[in-house]
Design a protein around this motif. Structure first.
Motif, mmCIF file in Angstrom:
data_model
loop_
_atom_site.group_PDB
_atom_site.id
_atom_site.type_symbol
_atom_site.label_atom_id
_atom_site.label_comp_id
_atom_site.label_asym_id
_atom_site.label_seq_id
_atom_site.Cartn_x
_atom_site.Cartn_y
_atom_site.Cartn_z
ATOM 1 N N LEU A 112 0.808 -1.219 0.000
ATOM 2 C CA LEU A 112 0.000 0.000 0.000
ATOM 3 C C LEU A 112 0.845 1.275 0.000
ATOM 4 N N GLY A 113 2.154 1.116 -0.181
ATOM 5 C CA GLY A 113 3.032 2.281 -0.291
ATOM 6 C C GLY A 113 3.233 3.020 1.009
ATOM 7 N N LEU A 114 3.229 2.280 2.132
ATOM 8 C CA LEU A 114 3.340 2.912 3.450
ATOM 9 C C LEU A 114 4.561 2.450 4.237
ATOM 10 N N ASP A 115 5.426 1.653 3.631
ATOM 11 C CA ASP A 115 6.543 1.096 4.380
ATOM 12 C C ASP A 115 7.436 2.191 4.966
ATOM 13 N N HIS A 116 7.561 3.326 4.263
ATOM 14 C CA HIS A 116 8.410 4.409 4.754
ATOM 15 C C HIS A 116 7.716 5.248 5.826
ATOM 16 N N ARG A 117 6.446 4.968 6.126
ATOM 17 C CA ARG A 117 5.693 5.726 7.115
ATOM 18 C C ARG A 117 5.334 4.876 8.328
ATOM 19 N N ALA A 118 5.930 3.699 8.445
ATOM 20 C CA ALA A 118 5.540 2.742 9.483
ATOM 21 C C ALA A 118 5.689 3.302 10.891
ATOM 22 N N GLY A 119 6.648 4.171 11.134
ATOM 23 C CA GLY A 119 6.888 4.705 12.470
ATOM 24 C C GLY A 119 6.170 6.011 12.757
ATOM 25 N N HIS A 120 5.303 6.450 11.868
ATOM 26 C CA HIS A 120 4.621 7.731 12.027
ATOM 27 C C HIS A 120 3.220 7.559 12.621
ATOM 28 N N ARG A 121 2.787 8.577 13.367
ATOM 29 C CA ARG A 121 1.432 8.603 13.925
ATOM 30 C C ARG A 121 0.497 9.356 12.972
ATOM 31 N N PRO A 122 -0.827 9.185 13.152
ATOM 32 C CA PRO A 122 -1.787 9.779 12.201
ATOM 33 C C PRO A 122 -1.584 11.263 11.935
ATOM 34 N N ARG A 123 -1.265 12.047 12.966
ATOM 35 C CA ARG A 123 -1.135 13.493 12.754
ATOM 36 C C ARG A 123 0.058 13.831 11.863
ATOM 37 N N GLN A 124 0.970 12.881 11.658
ATOM 38 C CA GLN A 124 2.130 13.094 10.794
ATOM 39 C C GLN A 124 1.873 12.634 9.356
ATOM 40 N N LEU A 125 0.667 12.134 9.100
ATOM 41 C CA LEU A 125 0.319 11.584 7.795
ATOM 42 C C LEU A 125 -0.636 12.513 7.058
#
Length: 223
Positions: free
Chosen positions: A133-146
């Motif tokens: 789903l193209g999210l591997d680089h965002r795995a450590g981020h919380r919703p407000r950072q997305l």
């Protein structure tokens, strides 16, 4: 839409009414619908046509006045509220229209997937799903950072953990810009190509184009 014995989720003869302003409004009239594994089914139609009501019936969030719903071959209509909750938790993934309604502020993307695995009683999973789903680089981020689109793709990943009978999404691109909506459409397509059953209520031409099957509702009936 064709019906199939291999349907992952199915509604048969679904009728449902709501009481409002002292009168009864029938939202669904004897609707029969099937969604097959590995395909995207789009529920389309004008506002007020019954799309969201039908989606909530298939997701075991509401019980029909008449008719039956099968999830993974199990008739859930007559089950107790507790048994229906168990089916919903383990066998259904649901994505709401508003991205912030789908996620917990204090969990990272990876932690959402870990939570979904615990809820469904399976071992932790997620790396392949996040990559798909193209999210591997965002795995450590919380919703407000997305971004809104990343939040919705995280919600889809959360919904798809453990290969549930179906992932259902209610207008998942309605609050997104076109670029983000395109990525969500690609994410839905990726889930279906991996064998997941997807049902989406939508007005969005992007999602209609991504769908394998379409069911049009008008005044609570399948056209």
């Amino acid at each position: 839409m064709t019906q199939s014995d291999a349907a992952a989720v199915r509604g048969e003869g679904l009728t449902h009414s709501y009481r409002t302003a002292g009168r009864s409004l029938t939202a669904l009239h004897e609707v029969t619908i099937s969604a097959a594994r590995g395909r995207i089914t789009a529920l389309v139609g004008p506002s007020g046509s019954g799309k969201s009501t039908l989606l909530r019936m298939l997701a075991c969030l509401e019980r029909p006045d008449e008719g039956r719903v099968e999830v993974g071959g199990t008739d859930v209509t007559a089950l107790s509220a507790r048994a229906r909750r168990a089916i919903r938790r383990r066998r259904i993934g649901y994505v709401f229209q508003n991205p912030v309604d789908n996620l917990l502020d204090y969990l990272t993307v990876r932690e959402h997937l870990e939570l979904a695995a615990r809820m469904r009683g399976i071992a932790p999973v997620g790396a392949d799903l996040l990559d798909r789903l193209g999210l591997d680089h965002r795995a450590g981020h919380r919703p407000r950072q997305l971004s809104g689109g990343e939040q919705q793709r995280t919600a889809l990943a959360f919904a798809a953990v453990g290969d549930p009978a179906a992932v259902l999404a209610d207008e998942p691109t309605a609050q997104l810009d076109r670029a983000s909506a395109h990525l969500v459409a690609e994410a839905l397509r990726a889930l279906a190509e991996a064998g997941q059953t997807v049902v989406v209520a939508t007005h969005d031409p992007l999602l209609m184009a991504a769908a394998d099957d379409t069911a049009e509702l008008v005044d609570g009936r399948i056209r």
